[in-house]
Motif scaffolding. Structure first.
Motif, PDB file in Angstrom:
ATOM      1  N   PHE A   1      45.660  75.545  36.271  1.00 56.76           N
ATOM      2  CA  PHE A   1      44.815  75.039  35.189  1.00 56.76           C
ATOM      3  C   PHE A   1      45.657  74.348  34.131  1.00 56.76           C
ATOM      4  CE2 PHE A   1      42.366  75.194  31.307  1.00 56.76           C
ATOM      5  CZ  PHE A   1      41.059  74.970  31.706  1.00 56.76           C
ATOM      6  N   VAL A   2      46.855  74.858  33.901  1.00 53.78           N
ATOM      7  CA  VAL A   2      47.779  74.269  32.931  1.00 53.78           C
ATOM      8  C   VAL A   2      48.457  73.045  33.535  1.00 53.78           C
ATOM      9  CG1 VAL A   2      49.843  74.668  31.528  1.00 53.78           C
ATOM     10  CG2 VAL A   2      48.156  76.499  31.827  1.00 53.78           C
ATOM     11  N   ARG A   3      48.856  73.145  34.793  1.00 53.43           N
ATOM     12  CA  ARG A   3      49.593  72.055  35.443  1.00 53.43           C
ATOM     13  C   ARG A   3      48.746  70.798  35.636  1.00 53.43           C
ATOM     14  NH1 ARG A   3      50.659  73.715  40.535  1.00 53.43           N
ATOM     15  NH2 ARG A   3      49.999  75.902  40.320  1.00 53.43           N
ATOM     16  N   ARG A   4      47.437  70.944  35.714  1.00 53.02           N
ATOM     17  CA  ARG A   4      46.604  69.758  35.934  1.00 53.02           C
ATOM     18  C   ARG A   4      46.441  68.925  34.662  1.00 53.02           C
ATOM     19  NH1 ARG A   4      40.173  71.490  36.161  1.00 53.02           N
ATOM     20  NH2 ARG A   4      40.087  72.410  34.084  1.00 53.02           N
ATOM     21  N   TYR A   5      46.694  69.518  33.505  1.00 57.62           N
ATOM     22  CA  TYR A   5      46.569  68.801  32.243  1.00 57.62           C
ATOM     23  C   TYR A   5      47.518  67.598  32.213  1.00 57.62           C
ATOM     24  CZ  TYR A   5      46.268  67.954  27.233  1.00 57.62           C
ATOM     25  OH  TYR A   5      46.056  67.366  26.012  1.00 57.62           O
TER      26      TYR A   5
ATOM     27  N   GLY B   1      34.496  84.657  36.699  1.00 55.82           N
ATOM     28  CA  GLY B   1      35.675  84.144  37.382  1.00 55.82           C
ATOM     29  C   GLY B   1      36.896  84.963  37.041  1.00 55.82           C
ATOM     30  N   ALA B   2      38.012  84.588  37.642  1.00 50.54           N
ATOM     31  CA  ALA B   2      39.272  85.279  37.395  1.00 50.54           C
ATOM     32  C   ALA B   2      40.057  84.542  36.316  1.00 50.54           C
ATOM     33  CB  ALA B   2      40.098  85.347  38.676  1.00 50.54           C
ATOM     34  N   ILE B   3      40.818  85.297  35.538  1.00 47.71           N
ATOM     35  CA  ILE B   3      41.651  84.693  34.506  1.00 47.71           C
ATOM     36  C   ILE B   3      43.047  85.306  34.539  1.00 47.71           C
ATOM     37  CG2 ILE B   3      39.671  84.277  32.991  1.00 47.71           C
ATOM     38  CD1 ILE B   3      40.832  86.636  31.239  1.00 47.71           C
ATOM     39  N   ALA B   4      43.995  84.545  34.031  1.00 44.30           N
ATOM     40  CA  ALA B   4      45.338  85.057  33.767  1.00 44.30           C
ATOM     41  C   ALA B   4      45.415  85.293  32.272  1.00 44.30           C
ATOM     42  CB  ALA B   4      46.392  84.054  34.209  1.00 44.30           C
TER      43      ALA B   4
ATOM     44  N   MET C   1      32.697  80.882  32.295  1.00 48.68           N
ATOM     45  CA  MET C   1      33.956  80.800  31.560  1.00 48.68           C
ATOM     46  C   MET C   1      34.186  79.380  31.070  1.00 48.68           C
ATOM     47  SD  MET C   1      36.787  83.028  33.555  1.00 48.68           S
ATOM     48  CE  MET C   1      36.893  81.788  34.823  1.00 48.68           C
ATOM     49  N   ALA C   2      34.938  79.258  29.979  1.00 48.60           N
ATOM     50  CA  ALA C   2      35.275  77.933  29.473  1.00 48.60           C
ATOM     51  C   ALA C   2      36.145  77.218  30.482  1.00 48.60           C
ATOM     52  CB  ALA C   2      36.004  78.062  28.140  1.00 48.60           C
ATOM     53  N   SER C   3      35.829  75.955  30.727  1.00 49.68           N
ATOM     54  CA  SER C   3      36.594  75.192  31.707  1.00 49.68           C
ATOM     55  C   SER C   3      37.459  74.118  31.066  1.00 49.68           C
ATOM     56  CB  SER C   3      35.642  74.541  32.719  1.00 49.68           C
ATOM     57  OG  SER C   3      34.761  73.657  32.058  1.00 49.68           O
ATOM     58  N   LYS C   4      37.310  73.923  29.739  1.00 53.22           N
ATOM     59  CA  LYS C   4      38.054  72.846  29.082  1.00 53.22           C
ATOM     60  C   LYS C   4      39.154  73.397  28.171  1.00 53.22           C
ATOM     61  CE  LYS C   4      34.146  69.671  29.360  1.00 53.22           C
ATOM     62  NZ  LYS C   4      33.167  68.836  28.633  1.00 53.22           N
TER      63      LYS C   4
ATOM     64  N   HIS D   1      44.806  82.085  24.864  1.00 52.71           N
ATOM     65  CA  HIS D   1      45.282  83.407  25.283  1.00 52.71           C
ATOM     66  C   HIS D   1      44.859  83.781  26.705  1.00 52.71           C
ATOM     67  CE1 HIS D   1      41.321  84.353  23.504  1.00 52.71           C
ATOM     68  NE2 HIS D   1      41.291  85.405  24.301  1.00 52.71           N
ATOM     69  N   TYR D   2      44.156  82.867  27.389  1.00 53.53           N
ATOM     70  CA  TYR D   2      43.861  83.075  28.804  1.00 53.53           C
ATOM     71  C   TYR D   2      43.549  81.726  29.437  1.00 53.53           C
ATOM     72  CZ  TYR D   2      38.899  82.096  28.086  1.00 53.53           C
ATOM     73  OH  TYR D   2      37.721  81.469  27.788  1.00 53.53           O
ATOM     74  N   VAL D   3      43.689  81.645  30.753  1.00 54.06           N
ATOM     75  CA  VAL D   3      43.265  80.455  31.494  1.00 54.06           C
ATOM     76  C   VAL D   3      42.615  80.906  32.798  1.00 54.06           C
ATOM     77  CG1 VAL D   3      44.966  78.822  30.564  1.00 54.06           C
ATOM     78  CG2 VAL D   3      45.543  80.219  32.577  1.00 54.06           C
ATOM     79  N   PRO D   4      41.645  80.134  33.295  1.00 56.35           N
ATOM     80  CA  PRO D   4      41.063  80.445  34.600  1.00 56.35           C
ATOM     81  C   PRO D   4      42.135  80.426  35.682  1.00 56.35           C
ATOM     82  CG  PRO D   4      39.691  78.885  33.416  1.00 56.35           C
ATOM     83  CD  PRO D   4      40.980  78.999  32.645  1.00 56.35           C
TER      84      PRO D   4
END
Length: 250
Positions: free
Chosen positions: A95-99, A65-68, A1-4, A37-40
């Motif tokens: 994943f969003v909060r770490r940005y 992996g799992a996604i939301a 899955m894309a991680s960036k 449209h999704y995040v890990p």
């Protein structure tokens, strides 16, 4: 899955080069994620995330992996409001909060380097929380960031073990999910996987015991419950400006 995903200009954090760098979160918003449209998702987030998002599985083998799921169309996040903020009252994935920070493996793949997206609007040399003190040591703010990144990385590694177990026992089944909105549009979600409940029910007692002992059985049920959120996603959609054909995302 894309991680960036929404990271645009990642560079390593350097205590000498970035000695004066500050971050002011109030100057930023969630616009960086509005076209995602999704995040890990880490397994430790399943219980909270399952209240707001469909939790699905994507990818194959080591990349699985799992996604939301955040939207029904590519490049559209239904959880970023018109004022570019995450919708109040909904869970914000880690994943969003770490940005705008991220851990990246070094060239030898043996360790991680702290990096950041220098395109983030909240960075400056004089406003907000300092990343380093006058002596070049990590500030308390940066220490908190590093702790969060390390914990999140460990949680993703645990999630990888969980997803690997599901794959090894052939519990993930590919489904095409169809969702309709009140305007008559149909949305098809392709190439996502869900836990096959029939195969889950046929697991041996020792396998169920292993799931329970590892704390993974509850994660499976949280995932299955979260699928009900799919029918709620269209509630966030705006009326179409014109007639459109069925929409498919992968």
């Amino acid at each position: 899955m894309a991680s960036k995903l929404f990271y645009n200009d990642i560079i390593p954090l350097n205590r000498d080069k970035h000695r004066t760098l500050h971050i002011d979160s109030s100057k930023g918003d969630a616009s960086f994620a509005e076209h995602t449209h999704y995040v890990p998702l880490a397994a430790s987030e399943f219980y909270q995330a399952s209240k707001d998002y469909p939790i699905l599985f994507a990818g194959e083998g080591d990349s699985a992996g799992a996604i939301a799921l955040l939207g029904l169309r590519e490049n559209e996040n239904l959880f970023v409001s018109d004022d570019k903020r995450w919708i109040k009252g909904t869970y914000v994935p880690a994943f969003v909060r770490r940005y705008p920070f991220i851990l990246a493996r070094n060239e030898t793949q043996s360790d991680f380097t702290i990096c950041f997206d220098q395109s983030y609007a909240g960075f400056s040399d004089d406003s907000g929380d300092a990343l380093f003190d006058e002596e070049g040591k990590e500030s308390s703010y940066l220490g908190g960031v590093i702790d969060f990144l390390n914990r999140y990385t460990r949680e993703l590694e645990m999630t990888a073990g969980f997803v690997s177990w599901l794959q090894e026992h052939d519990l993930l089944a590919t489904r095409t999910l169809r969702v309709s909105d009140r305007f008559g549009r149909n949305f098809f979600l392709n190439d996502f996987r869900v836990v096959d409940e029939e195969k889950l029910a046929k697991l041996e007692d020792n396998q169920l015991g292993e799931l329970h002992k590892k704390g993974w059985l509850g994660l499976i049920y949280a995932h299955l419950i979260s699928l009900g959120c799919i029918t709620r996603l269209p509630e966030h959609l705006e009326p179409p400006e014109e007639t459109v054909e069925d929409i498919t995302i992968q």
